[in-house]
Write an enzyme that holds these catalytic residues in place. Structure first.
Site, PDB file in Angstrom:
ATOM      1  N   CYS A  69       0.832  -1.206   0.000  1.00  0.00           N
ATOM      2  CA  CYS A  69       0.000   0.000   0.000  1.00  0.00           C
ATOM      3  C   CYS A  69       0.870   1.261   0.000  1.00  0.00           C
ATOM      4  CB  CYS A  69      -0.923  -0.034   1.229  1.00  0.00           C
ATOM      5  SG  CYS A  69      -1.794   1.499   1.575  1.00  0.00           S
ATOM      6  N   CYS A  72       0.152   3.710   2.802  1.00  0.00           N
ATOM      7  CA  CYS A  72       0.633   3.138   4.071  1.00  0.00           C
ATOM      8  C   CYS A  72       2.133   3.393   4.235  1.00  0.00           C
ATOM      9  CB  CYS A  72       0.379   1.632   4.129  1.00  0.00           C
ATOM     10  SG  CYS A  72      -1.358   1.165   4.081  1.00  0.00           S
TER      11      CYS A  72
END
Length: 147
Positions: A69, A72
């Site tokens: 991600c 993230c």
């Protein structure tokens, strides 16, 4: 009679009782003798997550993320900086949703990164999406004050 706080060691997972008047920042685990707080988030699996959330008398801030991600990965250093400001009053955990899909499902994680603020074994606030360190700290403190 002195009151105590239960704090889970980030190194070995043992539950420690810390006198309320003792500074948590300099505390060491009674079992492994490692510092209780290092100003860094702790990577946890399902078992460690459950132990921290259920057994800690301090609030727990969880970053639910995944290595693939992009947002993230962008937020990871911000979460790291937030740990320097929030510890020892809040325990910061990182939960890889790819390694804990059943727990992510139970927590109703529908997007990542997601921050979960927990106290006394229950969720008190949630935020999905990236935030900078200052926003993470402000959001956490604001929600702790409200709850």
């Amino acid at each position: 009679m002195s009151t105590t706080r239960q704090i889970v060691c980030g190194s070995c997972g043992r539950i420690n009782r810390l006198p309320a008047e003792r500074a948590a920042q300099s505390a060491r685990c009674g079992a492994c003798h490692q510092p209780m707080f290092t100003a860094h988030p702790i990577e946890v699996d399902e078992e460690a997550f459950s132990r921290h959330v259920a057994s800690s008398d301090i609030p727990v801030l969880v970053d639910v993320w995944a290595p693939w991600c992009g947002p993230c990965r962008t937020m990871a250093p911000m979460f790291e900086r937030a740990a320097q400001q929030l510890e020892p009053n809040v325990r910061l955990l990182k939960l890889n949703s790819d390694n804990a899909p059943a727990l992510s499902s139970r927590l109703n994680i529908s997007g990542i990164p997601t921050l979960l603020l927990m106290r006394g074994g229950r969720e008190i606030a949630r935020h999905s999406g990236t935030m900078d360190a200052r926003s993470i700290v402000a959001w956490t403190e604001s929600n702790l004050t409200r709850s």
